[in-house]
Design an enzyme around this catalytic site. Structure first.
Site, PDB file in Angstrom:
ATOM      1  N   HIS A 178      -1.509  11.633  22.286  1.00  0.00           N
ATOM      2  CA  HIS A 178      -1.702  10.491  21.011  1.00  0.00           C
ATOM      3  C   HIS A 178      -2.945  10.373  20.848  1.00  0.00           C
ATOM      4  CE1 HIS A 178       2.641  10.439  20.003  1.00  0.00           C
ATOM      5  NE2 HIS A 178       2.205  12.233  20.326  1.00  0.00           N
ATOM      6  N   GLU A 200      -4.282   7.351  20.512  1.00  0.00           N
ATOM      7  CA  GLU A 200      -4.290   6.222  21.554  1.00  0.00           C
ATOM      8  C   GLU A 200      -5.339   6.457  22.552  1.00  0.00           C
ATOM      9  OE1 GLU A 200      -0.654   4.596  18.890  1.00  0.00           O
ATOM     10  OE2 GLU A 200      -1.956   6.526  19.713  1.00  0.00           O
ATOM     11  N   SER A 250      -5.404  34.783  -9.849  1.00  0.00           N
ATOM     12  CA  SER A 250      -6.560  34.812  -8.900  1.00  0.00           C
ATOM     13  C   SER A 250      -7.250  35.133  -8.131  1.00  0.00           C
ATOM     14  CB  SER A 250      -5.740  33.964  -7.614  1.00  0.00           C
ATOM     15  OG  SER A 250      -4.634  32.706  -7.355  1.00  0.00           O
ATOM     16  N   THR A 310      10.876  39.440  -5.520  1.00  0.00           N
ATOM     17  CA  THR A 310       9.460  39.061  -4.983  1.00  0.00           C
ATOM     18  C   THR A 310       9.029  39.954  -4.403  1.00  0.00           C
ATOM     19  OG1 THR A 310       9.416  36.654  -6.656  1.00  0.00           O
ATOM     20  CG2 THR A 310       7.582  38.002  -4.531  1.00  0.00           C
ATOM     21  N   ASP A 353       7.194  43.636  -3.993  1.00  0.00           N
ATOM     22  CA  ASP A 353       5.259  42.873  -4.409  1.00  0.00           C
ATOM     23  C   ASP A 353       5.769  42.894  -3.184  1.00  0.00           C
ATOM     24  OD1 ASP A 353       5.391  42.438  -6.658  1.00  0.00           O
ATOM     25  OD2 ASP A 353       4.695  40.373  -6.889  1.00  0.00           O
ATOM     26  N   LEU A 406       2.755  36.828   3.108  1.00  0.00           N
ATOM     27  CA  LEU A 406       2.561  35.358   2.814  1.00  0.00           C
ATOM     28  C   LEU A 406       2.309  35.167   4.503  1.00  0.00           C
ATOM     29  CD1 LEU A 406       6.154  35.910   2.027  1.00  0.00           C
ATOM     30  CD2 LEU A 406       4.332  35.737   1.015  1.00  0.00           C
ATOM     31  N   GLY A 412       9.363  34.453  -7.427  1.00  0.00           N
ATOM     32  CA  GLY A 412       9.231  34.205  -8.574  1.00  0.00           C
ATOM     33  C   GLY A 412       9.191  33.378  -9.523  1.00  0.00           C
ATOM     34  N   LEU A 456      10.936  29.184  -8.181  1.00  0.00           N
ATOM     35  CA  LEU A 456      10.134  28.164  -8.467  1.00  0.00           C
ATOM     36  C   LEU A 456      10.887  26.676  -9.944  1.00  0.00           C
ATOM     37  CD1 LEU A 456       7.348  29.591  -9.368  1.00  0.00           C
ATOM     38  CD2 LEU A 456       7.345  28.165  -7.666  1.00  0.00           C
ATOM     39  N   SER A 492      14.621  26.827 -10.395  1.00  0.00           N
ATOM     40  CA  SER A 492      15.241  25.888  -9.582  1.00  0.00           C
ATOM     41  C   SER A 492      15.207  24.676  -8.713  1.00  0.00           C
ATOM     42  CB  SER A 492      16.116  27.178  -8.072  1.00  0.00           C
ATOM     43  OG  SER A 492      14.918  27.175  -7.301  1.00  0.00           O
TER      44      SER A 492
END
Length: 355
Positions: free
Chosen positions: A52, A54, A179, A203, A207, A211, A290, A294, A296
């Protein structure tokens, strides 16, 4: 207080070096300052399972005798329990540090308030809530997961200027791309800081996305594959990426998939499915589409941050799938490589900044 703020800002700065590597742990930074106001040690949490902040800060101090008159600045309350590493609060006590300044409390039930209590009972002066909001915002994911008991949710999509996320397609046509080369790299950077990524069933079938983070250096997110009907082809890229983890959401058994595919039973609704992912240990989820998936999340108010990329291109009559609409002004907009990137927040801990 002025000095406390100055050194806590430095602790926040170095804590951010752990971005994308510490999950499910938080990002934490620690700075040790001697009695003369000179920084003699620094450290941050590099990755889950390792030392960690610290621990690393104390280990970096060359002359340990200076610790007895030093102050430690740490962005998050030191832990008090035995996990993968011993309690940091006990290490601080044993090191002889007489004063500790803490940015914010740890929301984790096994820690919250206990580390501070342990140090105070040992005679250490403990100051809390220094740059508290900034320290909580640094770990918006960690704070959200432990307060809402669901993954932190990011929505992301790209669209045409006139509001479409795809065009009319003939068989075997590829999806519309909005994009640019540069903004695609930034999308892969966004993927690298999330535990998992999900796209809709349609999707995946139309497609065949991979990912992953092939355009960025970082870890690949776990691929969440909605397959309630069991109709995603066994040849899909999401099922056949060597060394990448995929979770199939379905109550149906399949014998035509690689043994490495993990199958979890989804909830009866989106909230139930998020509970399933939370129980599995996923702390952050990137939703890339898709439109139905989104929407939902949007309609249920289940999101914390949204990134919407708008191209200068109009599809007009060639457009076929309307983009989701958030319905308010973005919290931040910036032009990158000719495209407008709009950032929206639905979580008070999220602070968006320009690149």
């Amino acid at each position: 207080m002025e000095y406390d703020i100055r050194y806590m800002k430095r602790a926040l700065q170095i804590a951010a070096n752990g971005l994308g590597n510490t999950s499910p742990n938080p990002m934490v930074g620690a700075v040790i300052v001697n009695g003369s106001g000179i920084i003699i040690g620094e450290g941050y949490h590099h990755r889950c399972g390792e030392g960690h902040a610290e621990v690393n800060a104390i280990a970096s101090v060359k002359d340990r005798r200076q610790l007895t008159t030093a102050t430690m600045y740490v962005t998050l309350e030191p832990c008090s329990h035995y996990g993968k590493t011993p309690p940091c609060a006990k290490l601080i006590i044993d090191s002889g540090i007489p004063r500790v300044v803490v940015g914010c409390l740890d929301p984790f039930g096994q820690v919250s308030g206990r580390g501070i209590k342990m140090m105070r009972e040992a005679g250490i002066e403990v100051v809390t809530q220094v740059l508290e909001q900034e320290c909580r915002s640094l770990n918006a994911v960690f704070m959200t997961v432990h307060s809402l008991r669901r993954p932190f949710i990011t929505l992301k999509w790209a669209q045409s200027r006139d509001g479409f996320i795809d065009r009319k397609r003939e068989k075997n046509d590829t999806a519309a791309r909005f994009s640019t080369v540069l903004t695609s790299v930034l999308v892969h950077r966004l993927r690298s800081v999330h535990d998992a990524i999900i796209v809709g069933n349609n999707t995946i079938i139309s497609d065949n996305p991979r990912l992953n983070v092939r355009l960025w250096t970082g870890r690949n997110p776990i691929k969440i594959v909605p397959d309630r009907k069991g109709n995603i082809p066994s040849t899909a890229a999401v099922f056949n990426s060597t060394g990448e983890t995929a979770i199939r959401l379905s109550a149906l058994r399949r014998n035509d998939l690689p043994d490495s595919i993990i199958t979890l039973k989804p909830g009866i609704d989106i909230r139930g499915t998020l509970e399933t992912l939370y129980s599995y240990g996923i702390t952050s989820l990137l939703v890339e589409g898709g439109a139905i998936l989104l929407e939902s999340f949007l309609n249920n108010g289940l999101w914390d941050y949204s990134r919407v990329e708008i191209s200068a291109e109009d599809l007009k009559t060639a457009g076929s799938v309307k983009a989701p609409v958030i319905g308010r002004q973005p919290d931040l907009s910036e032009m990158i490589d000719g495209n407008m990137i709009n950032h929206y927040t639905n979580n008070r801990l999220v602070q968006v900044k320009r690149l």
